[in-house]
Every structure is written in C-alpha cells, then in structure tokens.
Design an enzyme around this catalytic site. Structure first.
Site, short mmCIF file in Angstrom:
data_model
loop_
_atom_site.label_atom_id
_atom_site.label_comp_id
_atom_site.label_asym_id
_atom_site.label_seq_id
_atom_site.Cartn_x
_atom_site.Cartn_y
_atom_site.Cartn_z
N CYS A 140 0.84 -1.21 0.00
CA CYS A 140 0.00 0.00 0.00
C CYS A 140 0.87 1.26 0.00
O CYS A 140 0.53 2.25 -0.64
CB CYS A 140 -0.90 0.02 1.23
SG CYS A 140 -2.46 -0.87 1.04
N CYS A 222 -8.37 -2.85 -3.82
CA CYS A 222 -7.73 -3.71 -4.81
C CYS A 222 -8.32 -5.12 -4.73
O CYS A 222 -8.66 -5.59 -3.64
CB CYS A 222 -6.23 -3.78 -4.54
SG CYS A 222 -5.39 -2.20 -4.73
N CYS A 225 -7.12 -7.78 -2.15
CA CYS A 225 -7.27 -7.42 -0.74
C CYS A 225 -8.71 -7.07 -0.38
O CYS A 225 -8.96 -6.42 0.64
CB CYS A 225 -6.36 -6.24 -0.40
SG CYS A 225 -4.62 -6.58 -0.70
N CYS A 248 -5.44 1.71 4.37
CA CYS A 248 -4.29 1.63 3.47
C CYS A 248 -3.21 2.65 3.86
O CYS A 248 -2.06 2.54 3.42
CB CYS A 248 -4.71 1.86 2.03
SG CYS A 248 -5.47 3.47 1.73
#
Ligand code: SF4
Length: 252
Positions: A140, A222, A225, A248
């Site tokens: 991240c 994403c 994740c 993040c």
C-alpha cells in the site's frame, strides 16, 4: 471479475497532475481549515462543496476510489472540471476500471490516474511475487500512499468520501480539518452520510456506481485485498481480511 493486468492499453491521462495553482502557505491553509471546521460542522454536503469551490478554486482535488461517483458529482456541481484523483494501483477489479471510465465520460471532472513508480511486474521482480499477501503495508505504501502524496503536491485542499459510519477508525471524521501528513486542507463532505444515503443520492442523480457495490462489496479496494462482506458485518471487514490492517494509510 478479474484484476486488470498492466498490459491494458495506456490511458489518456497524466501520471502525476500538473501543479495546481497553490499560492497559500501552510499557516494560511491551517487557518482556513479552522474556519471551515467551525463554520461547516452542521452544513450539508452541498454547502461544504460550495465552500470548497469558493475557497480553493483551481487548487482543489477530489479523491475517488471508484466505488461510486457520488463525491465527484457533489463537488463538480459547485466546481465544474475539478480534478478527480484515482489511484490506479494495477490491482483493481475490472468493474472499478469500468466505473472510472464512465465517470471520466459522464461527469464534468478531469480524472487523473495516479500510478506507482513500479508496475506490478517490476514490483514482483524487485520484492517477490504478491507482496500484498506478505506485507500489505509495504505494498500500500508503494502503490497508494507515496503516489498520493506526490499527486497532492500543488493542491491546497482535497476532498475525500470518508464516512464516519464506515468503521471505528473513521468514527470521528471531521467535515474539515488540516491534513498534517500532506500539508493541505482535507474536506470530507459525506462524513455524516450512511451507505444508504450514498446509494440514494446516486440513484436520484443517476451517478455511476461500481457494480460490485450491489453485489456484497460496500467497500471496494484492490481485488487481492477485498472480499465481499456478509449482512451485518462491518462494511470494511472485507478489506485485508486475515491481517490486522484496516486502512491503506492515506487517511491517517
Ligand atoms: S490494497 Fe492490497 S494490492 Fe492494493 S496496494 Fe494495498 S496491499 Fe497492494
């Protein structure tokens, strides 16, 4: 639905936006944030957007994850042509990239795709495959936190769609604050909104919404994740499942 690969055609966008017209210093921005926080605590989202447009014309950015385009819509009603920053990590769901393209086409905004220094393939080669599965914090940082910090340079304020309802880490989100991390004013016009209010606004104004949002993904990041959440679960429970990580790092 699969993560888009980095072999897709290049987009018509800049990697980092040109410097916006930042003319105020840190102390002046800090003072403006204090005024905004005081005067807008009970204001509705339109009122906050109007203040943002009036105060930061030409130096305002809107962050958007492309879960929906409600925030870009709210802001662009008062600040037509506003820059919308999309962190194009290389790991997004196809539905998210489709939403990004619809937003660019239908809204009066300029979508700015902000990309990491390394492609996914370069990151795999340097740090090993699937860093997100071993060290999501590092992933991240390289794919979201650092590119965003670079992209915000030059703006005086940014608006985000952070909402208090999204979870304990966001429960105290102010409408306006000074963002010490990035050195600019941070505006959260939707802080008091519920997920239902977001969807209702989107339906009323025909604002694009990511198809995943109505398929069990109240919070979309994403693809590697993000998992769908069950009824009654914390909306962000599907983010980085299996890790202690809940953010993040861009909203610290
Ligand atoms: S959300 Fe996952 S894949 Fe995306 S940048 Fe963070 S760790 Fe990497």
């Amino acid at each position: 639905m699969s993560a888009a690969t980095e072999t897709r055609p290049p987009r018509l966008a800049v990697r980092v936006p040109p410097r916006a017209a930042r003319s105020r210093g840190i102390e002046e921005l800090r003072a403006l944030a204090e005024v905004g926080a005081r005067e807008l605590a009970g204001a509705d989202a339109d009122g906050v957007a109007q203040w943002a447009a009036d105060t930061f014309a030409g130096s305002l950015a809107v962050a958007c994850s492309m879960s929906d385009a409600v925030l870009p819509h709210v802001i662009s009603q008062r600040a037509p042509g506003v820059d919308v920053i999309f962190l194009d990590t290389g790991y997004h769901f196809t539905d998210t990239l489709v939403t990004r393209d619809i937003v660019a086409e239908q809204l009066d905004v300029r979508v700015v795709d902000v990309r990491p220094r390394l492609t996914v393939a370069q990151q795999d080669a340097t740090y090993g495959k699937d860093l997100f599965a071993r060290d999501p914090g590092a992933c991240c940082r390289m794919r979201k936190v650092e590119p965003l910090a670079e992209a915000l340079t030059g703006y005086e304020a940014w608006a985000t769609g952070v909402r208090r309802e999204e979870g304990p880490t966001r429960a105290d989100t102010p409408v306006v604050t000074f963002d010490e991390t990035h050195g600019l004013v941070k505006i959260n016009p939707l802080a008091a909104w519920t997920h239902e209010e977001v969807l209702s606004y989107a339906a009323r104004h025909r604002v694009p919404v990511n198809l995943l949002a109505s398929n069990g993904y109240p919070s979309i990041g994403c693809e590697p994740c993000t998992r769908p959440v069950a009824e009654g679960e914390d909306p962000r429970a599907g983010r980085w499942a299996g890790f202690a990580k809940t953010e993040c790092g861009i909203h610290t």
